[in-house]
Enzyme design. Structure first.
Site, PDB file in Angstrom:
ATOM      1  N   LYS A  26       0.828  -1.204   0.000  1.00  0.00           N
ATOM      2  CA  LYS A  26       0.000   0.000   0.000  1.00  0.00           C
ATOM      3  C   LYS A  26       0.864   1.257   0.000  1.00  0.00           C
ATOM      4  O   LYS A  26       0.659   2.174  -0.799  1.00  0.00           O
ATOM      5  CB  LYS A  26      -0.910  -0.018   1.229  1.00  0.00           C
ATOM      6  N   ARG A  96      -3.489   2.756   8.530  1.00  0.00           N
ATOM      7  CA  ARG A  96      -3.764   1.476   7.859  1.00  0.00           C
ATOM      8  C   ARG A  96      -2.514   0.635   7.802  1.00  0.00           C
ATOM      9  O   ARG A  96      -1.410   1.151   7.629  1.00  0.00           O
ATOM     10  CB  ARG A  96      -4.211   1.686   6.413  1.00  0.00           C
ATOM     11  N   GLY A 105      -8.038  -7.225   4.575  1.00  0.00           N
ATOM     12  CA  GLY A 105      -8.852  -7.304   5.779  1.00  0.00           C
ATOM     13  C   GLY A 105      -8.245  -8.062   6.947  1.00  0.00           C
ATOM     14  O   GLY A 105      -8.889  -8.226   7.976  1.00  0.00           O
ATOM     15  N   MET A 107      -5.543  -7.330   8.754  1.00  0.00           N
ATOM     16  CA  MET A 107      -4.986  -6.515   9.834  1.00  0.00           C
ATOM     17  C   MET A 107      -5.882  -5.300  10.065  1.00  0.00           C
ATOM     18  O   MET A 107      -6.868  -5.098   9.393  1.00  0.00           O
ATOM     19  CB  MET A 107      -3.563  -6.129   9.495  1.00  0.00           C
ATOM     20  N   ARG A 346      -3.379  -1.330  -6.138  1.00  0.00           N
ATOM     21  CA  ARG A 346      -2.524  -2.510  -5.999  1.00  0.00           C
ATOM     22  C   ARG A 346      -2.888  -3.458  -7.118  1.00  0.00           C
ATOM     23  O   ARG A 346      -3.975  -3.351  -7.718  1.00  0.00           O
ATOM     24  CB  ARG A 346      -2.734  -3.170  -4.642  1.00  0.00           C
ATOM     25  N   HIS A 468     -15.700  -8.633   0.965  1.00  0.00           N
ATOM     26  CA  HIS A 468     -14.684  -9.554   1.482  1.00  0.00           C
ATOM     27  C   HIS A 468     -14.907 -10.955   0.928  1.00  0.00           C
ATOM     28  O   HIS A 468     -13.986 -11.605   0.444  1.00  0.00           O
ATOM     29  CB  HIS A 468     -14.754  -9.559   3.013  1.00  0.00           C
ATOM     30  N   GLU A 773      15.828 -43.624  -4.590  1.00  0.00           N
ATOM     31  CA  GLU A 773      14.806 -43.353  -3.572  1.00  0.00           C
ATOM     32  C   GLU A 773      15.226 -43.776  -2.177  1.00  0.00           C
ATOM     33  O   GLU A 773      14.430 -43.717  -1.242  1.00  0.00           O
ATOM     34  CB  GLU A 773      13.465 -43.989  -3.963  1.00  0.00           C
ATOM     35  N   SER A 792      15.473 -41.980 -11.858  1.00  0.00           N
ATOM     36  CA  SER A 792      14.246 -41.235 -11.577  1.00  0.00           C
ATOM     37  C   SER A 792      14.139 -41.136 -10.054  1.00  0.00           C
ATOM     38  O   SER A 792      14.149 -42.155  -9.355  1.00  0.00           O
ATOM     39  CB  SER A 792      13.043 -41.967 -12.159  1.00  0.00           C
ATOM     40  N   GLY A 794      12.649 -41.098  -6.729  1.00  0.00           N
ATOM     41  CA  GLY A 794      11.408 -41.482  -6.057  1.00  0.00           C
ATOM     42  C   GLY A 794      11.374 -40.717  -4.753  1.00  0.00           C
ATOM     43  O   GLY A 794      11.765 -41.214  -3.697  1.00  0.00           O
ATOM     44  N   THR A 795      10.905 -39.502  -4.841  1.00  0.00           N
ATOM     45  CA  THR A 795      11.028 -38.612  -3.676  1.00  0.00           C
ATOM     46  C   THR A 795      10.043 -38.958  -2.566  1.00  0.00           C
ATOM     47  O   THR A 795      10.189 -38.457  -1.455  1.00  0.00           O
ATOM     48  CB  THR A 795      10.873 -37.143  -4.100  1.00  0.00           C
ATOM     49  N   ASN A 796       9.070 -39.833  -2.850  1.00  0.00           N
ATOM     50  CA  ASN A 796       8.204 -40.271  -1.747  1.00  0.00           C
ATOM     51  C   ASN A 796       9.034 -41.114  -0.779  1.00  0.00           C
ATOM     52  O   ASN A 796       9.099 -40.856   0.418  1.00  0.00           O
ATOM     53  CB  ASN A 796       7.025 -41.103  -2.268  1.00  0.00           C
ATOM     54  N   CYS A 859       9.774 -38.888 -10.176  1.00  0.00           N
ATOM     55  CA  CYS A 859       8.431 -39.440 -10.321  1.00  0.00           C
ATOM     56  C   CYS A 859       7.688 -39.517  -9.001  1.00  0.00           C
ATOM     57  O   CYS A 859       6.581 -40.020  -8.928  1.00  0.00           O
ATOM     58  CB  CYS A 859       8.460 -40.794 -11.015  1.00  0.00           C
ATOM     59  N   TYR A 879      13.482 -34.065 -16.677  1.00  0.00           N
ATOM     60  CA  TYR A 879      12.018 -34.062 -16.716  1.00  0.00           C
ATOM     61  C   TYR A 879      11.417 -34.221 -15.323  1.00  0.00           C
ATOM     62  O   TYR A 879      12.105 -34.639 -14.384  1.00  0.00           O
ATOM     63  CB  TYR A 879      11.483 -35.170 -17.631  1.00  0.00           C
TER      64      TYR A 879
HETATM   65  C1  PEP Z   1       8.552 -42.777  -4.778  1.00  0.00           C
HETATM   66  O1  PEP Z   1       8.962 -43.433  -3.835  1.00  0.00           O
HETATM   67  O2  PEP Z   1       8.702 -41.549  -4.872  1.00  0.00           O
HETATM   68  C2  PEP Z   1       7.827 -43.428  -5.877  1.00  0.00           C
HETATM   69  C3  PEP Z   1       7.473 -42.754  -6.941  1.00  0.00           C
HETATM   70  O3  PEP Z   1       7.500 -44.706  -5.699  1.00  0.00           O
HETATM   71  P1  PEP Z   1       6.267 -45.209  -4.828  1.00  0.00           P
HETATM   72  O4  PEP Z   1       5.480 -44.027  -4.435  1.00  0.00           O
HETATM   73  O5  PEP Z   1       5.523 -46.135  -5.698  1.00  0.00           O
HETATM   74  O6  PEP Z   1       6.968 -45.881  -3.684  1.00  0.00           O
HETATM   75 MG    MG Z   2       9.084 -45.572  -4.027  1.00  0.00          MG
END
Ligand code: PEP
Ligand code: MG
Length: 920
Positions: A26, A96, A105, A107, A346, A468, A773, A792, A794-796, A859, A879
């Site tokens: 502001k 203000r 709204g 604050m 704004r 609002h 992973e 790849s 496997g971030t899970n 993935c 990717y």
């Molecule tokens: C992972 O672990 O990120 C993965 C893609 O494999 P999953 O979820 O099937 O274990």
């Molecule tokens: Mg996995």
């Protein structure tokens, strides 16, 4: 000496729009508007740095800053030609908040500050309008009492104590409307308000304007840490460290009579994005009357009749601002006795439809570049375009059947159906237990933010398109019908009556935020225009303007991104959807998902329960043609695009029945004893299945499984190739921590590929790679890359194993962890850059060192999250792979990652040269 206070007004300013971090949005824009000669009432901004000092000084304003404020107050007195506390001609100011990011709204604001028993007389003398003066005074005491002195109600069903006093007064006088209160009535209200304050706090209302000023500034800084501001910051990722600035500005009055007014406007339509001047105003009103939704305002076009001069001037300012900012701006203005003032401008909040349309139109109009357009569309906004609409036939039938209850304003487009709830707390609670709800309020306030977020849609009885409810709903992407005045809502009894019908809490209701219709009962929803074109192919793209705009943005995104986008899919139809959304390959086909398909679970269980290799091979032979068929279906759809197929991953017990009745049924089906099944299931039990017999460990102990799966993949590839369709199989081995695990599986896969090519008399290219992973895989990525042609992430699992947090059990404690800001975001949603991210970075470097051309992707679920996609871009992945419906979001996120991290953006050369060349 360090500067903490910045003055603006009289055609000049000490700040400008580039100083948002210091002056808040502001303050920076008030300075900018003053600097380019727009009519801004003079004032000054106390910087966000003071907010930090305020908290560090145990919630006091340091003496040095106070002195600087006093100096600026003198300057303001001079600019206004009035004296602060002068009983003859008092300077009145507004106080203000204004943070770096807009927090509508959230604050506190205080208007008409400087009034007391003496100065009110000056205001009367100056305006010859005692009613006006006392109205200002009672508003000031009320706001100050609520905000600074803490009389604001705390419970959801409580009403403001000052409102209760007003109601009581009206009752005594036998009048209905606030406007019927006379000057004497208002004067009496002031006295009653002050008595209420004394009663509640034990102190008199502060008469000294300086005391009022310090109290108000302190309370605006204090409101940075109020519950709703904290909730809002969490929702929109606004760091606590930013702090808010405080703007102290000469009051101008929209409530000085019929020649005064106030309003808000957008230079484009915030709901649809159309290039029209869009706004609302009220004559003889103060700003909060418009935004708080207490009176329903008039469309800006009507101002032409009420005040043609101001209307024409506003039109001019609209164009000046549009050119100057090259964006859709949200402006607030006030007309005081025929003179127009700009109170705020704004960058305006807008629906996803509007965001996309405005960005695309502004490129066509050469106001901005394609790149700039992409930077202005948040990837998650695309979700709104993919959102359902009502099934037209069902909606028609509902209306013909007399279920149309009322019509309000189409404040937030889309279709929502849910059960009626009448307060925010209930909305949250009901949503938590899985109910779809429509939050229905007379009007919403910032306290309702959590409930609004939990609801499918928001319905209000009062307020306009800029109320609002409307603003916040649009920002959240919620469906909203506002200002539906036919609704009579009874909070106490949790019912609403509308045109003779009574609906109670829990009843189904449907709202169309595109048309404003409110319909009784539940109505089936249908895919959006984009989905009808792309997925159902039931709508001609030429007849789908929203789709066309979407397609343009997607084409620009594709031109600017460097990341490729793949999808996680294990069925041909999912793959086809993903391709329609622009997927360039499959990044993860989880073969185990296929085992639950038609006819497959039987042989799968047979395979698991087999006692001998022979028995297992018999079962695998039954699975082979079934898997081959699935893979062939996917290869055909993907038509030569890369398809990463992962060998079996989960622990085997996941495929077996655990209930006695199911185990008995399986025994009967397989012609073996129930005891045998029970015993086998028990023997497969693991204490830590996610760290147990799963992933490549299965294929190493039972190589025949990997062989069967590889054969199914390659036979499907050969068959597809024979049909004249190209294929790009990539076989991926999960949960690899040691290069020898991969080498073992790779050998099997390659032998099978060679054998199949020979048998089938066709050749095809294929890759063998691995998931990264578990931490050991990342740490030894250089060794693993000697075998793997691709990684790849496997971030899970990588998140699970790096954090030592079970992905299946984290729910109980991870949410509180995030609330306590131990992790800023749920690490299973957004990559933990400092932990998991570092392992990824290491694996990328080490992998590329061994094999420079190695293909790198992700993935895990993070592959569809914009912030994580940005991280993947930054560490140089090739990717990302995400679920089909997130593919458009990933395309845009990837483009933005490239643009926002391009070298010239970092040094913001463009901004610098623009600033240098601008006339002041
Ligand atoms: C992972 O672990 O990120 C993965 C893609 O494999 P999953 O979820 O099937 O274990
Ligand atoms: Mg996995």
């Amino acid at each position: 000496m360090k500067k903490y206070v910045y003055f603006f007004g009289g055609g000049a300013a000490e700040g400008d729009m580039t100083m948002k971090n210091l002056l808040g949005g502001k303050g920076a824009n008030l300075a900018e508007m003053a600097g380019i000669g727009l009519p801004v009432p003079p004032g000054f901004t106390v910087s966000t740095e003071v907010c930090d000092l305020y908290y560090k000084s145990r919630k006091t304003i340091p003496a040095g800053v106070k002195a600087e404020i006093e100096k600026n107050l003198k300057k303001l007195e001079k600019a206004a030609g009035q004296g602060f506390g002068d009983p003859k001609d008092p300077l009145l100011v507004s106080i203000r908040s204004g943070a770096r990011a807009s927090m509508p709204g959230m604050m506190d604001t205080i208007l008409n500050l400087g009034l007391n028993e003496k100065t009110v007389a000056g205001l009367i003398a100056k305006t010859s309008n005692p009613r006006f003066a006392y109205d200002c005074y009672r508003r000031f005491v009320q706001m100050y009492g609520d905000v600074v002195l803490g009389l604001k109600p705390v419970n959801k069903d409580d009403i403001d104590p000052f409102e209760a006093i007003i109601e009581q007064k009206k009752h005594e006088m036998g009048i209905e409307s606030d406007t019927d209160l006379s000057a004497d009535d208002l004067k009496d209200l002031v006295a009653r308000f002050k008595a209420a304050i004394k009663n509640k706090t034990g102190h008199d209302f502060p008469e000294d304007p300086m005391k009022q000023l310090w109290g108000a500034i302190g309370s605006v800084f204090g409101s940075w840490m109020n519950e709703r501001a904290i909730a809002y910051r969490k929702l929109y990722d606004i760091p606590e460290s930013w702090g808010t600035a405080v703007n102290v500005q000469l009051m101008v009055f929209g409530n000085m009579g019929r020649d005064s007014g106030t309003g808000v406007a957008f230079n484009r339509d915030a709901a649809t994005g159309a290039d029209t001047f869009y706004g609302e105003y009220l004559m003889n009103a103060q700003g909060e009357d418009v935004v708080a939704g207490i009176r329903t305002p008039l469309p800006i076009a009507d101002l032409k009749k009420d005040d043609p001069k101001a209307h024409a001037q506003l039109e001019k300012i609209r164009h000046i601002l549009e050119k100057h900012y090259a964006d859709m701006m949200d402006i607030e203005f006030t007309i005081q006795q025929g003179k127009l003032y700009m109170l705020q401008c704004r960058v305006g909040k807008r629906t996803a439809f509007a965001a996309i349309k405005i960005a695309v139109d502004m490129v066509d109009e050469k106001l901005i570049s394609e790149k700039e357009a992409l930077k202005r569309i948040e990837p998650d906004q695309l979700n709104q375009l993919l959102r359902p609409i009502f099934d037209p036939a069902e909606k028609d039938a509902a209306i013909k059947g007399g279920r149309l209850l009322a019509k309000g304003l189409n404040a937030g487009p889309g279709a929502a159906t849910g059960r009626l709830v009448f307060n925010s707390v209930d909305a949250e609670a009901w949503a938590k237990r899985g109910e779809k709800v429509i939050l229905t309020r007379i009007e919403t306030s910032p306290e309702d933010i959590k409930g609004m977020n939990a609801a499918e849609g928001i319905l209000t009885a009062r307020g306009g398109m800029t109320s609002h409810a409307a603003l916040v709903a649009r920002q959240m992407g919620r469906v909203c019908v506002a200002g539906c005045s036919e609704l009579a809502i009874d909070y106490g009894r949790h019912v609403m009556t509308v045109n003779g019908k009574t609906l109670k809490e829990g009843d189904w209701i449907s709202i169309d935020g595109t048309t404003g219709q409110v319909i009784e009962g539940k109505i089936q929803t249908k895919p959006s225009e984009v989905l009808q074109v792309l997925i159902e192919k039931s709508l001609d793209p030429k007849k789908a303007p929203v789709y066309q705009t979407f397609a343009k943005v997607m084409a620009w995104a594709d031109a600017h991104r460097t990341l490729r986008i793949r999808t996680n899919a294990d069925q041909p139809d999912q793959s086809a959807n993903a391709v329609a959304f622009g997927a360039e390959g499959i990044g993860l086909c989880r073969t185990e998902h296929m085992f639950f398909g038609e006819g497959k679970i039987g042989p799968m269980r047979e395979m698991i329960l087999a006692d001998t290799l022979e028995q297992r091979k018999i079962a695998l032979a039954k699975l082979l043609p079934l898997q081959r068929k699935d893979f062939a279906g996917i290869f055909e759809v993907m038509a030569g695009r890369p398809v990463t197929i992962r060998t079996i991953d989960p622990p085997l017990h996941e495929f077996l029945p655990h209930e006695e009745k199911d185990q008995r049924a399986l025994a009967a089906e397989m012609g073996i004893s129930y005891e045998k099944i029970k015993e086998r299931v028990a023997s497969l039990h693991e204490f830590n299945p996610m760290l147990g017999f799963r992933g490549c460990r299965l294929g190493i102990i039972y190589p025949e499984i990997t062989e069967m799966q590889a054969r199914a993949v390659f036979e499907a590839a050969a068959a597809t190739k024979k049909k004249g369709i190209d294929v790009g199989p990539e076989v991926m081995i999960p949960l690899v921590g040691h290069v020898k695990e991969l080498a073992h599986q790779e050998k099997l896969v390659r032998q099978t590929a060679e054998a199949v090519m020979k048998e089938q008399g066709v050749t095809f290219k294929y890759l063998v790679g691995t998931m990264i992973e578990i931490p050991r895989g990342a740490i030894t990525a250089d060794e693993i890359a000697s075998v793997a042609e691709f990684f790849s992430f496997g971030t899970n699992d990588l998140t699970q194993t790096t954090l030592g947090v079970s992905r299946d059990d984290a729910g109980r404690f991870l949410r509180p962890y995030v609330d306590k800001e131990i992790y800023a975001k749920d690490p299973f949603e957004v990559i933990d850059r400092d932990g998991v991210g570092q392992l990824m970075r290491m694996a990328v470097e080490r992998g590329r060192k061994t094999r420079p051309g190695i293909k790198l992707g992700i993935c895990g679920e993070h592959g569809g999250d914009p912030s994580s996609i940005e991280f993947c871009h930054l560490i140089g992945l090739n990717y990302v792979s995400c679920s089909p419906f997130r593919v458009p979001i990933a395309r845009l996120a990837a483009a933005r990652a490239a643009l926002l991290n391009a070298p010239e953006t970092k040094t913001s050369k463009a901004a610098k040269s623009k600033k240098a060349g601008r006339k002041r």
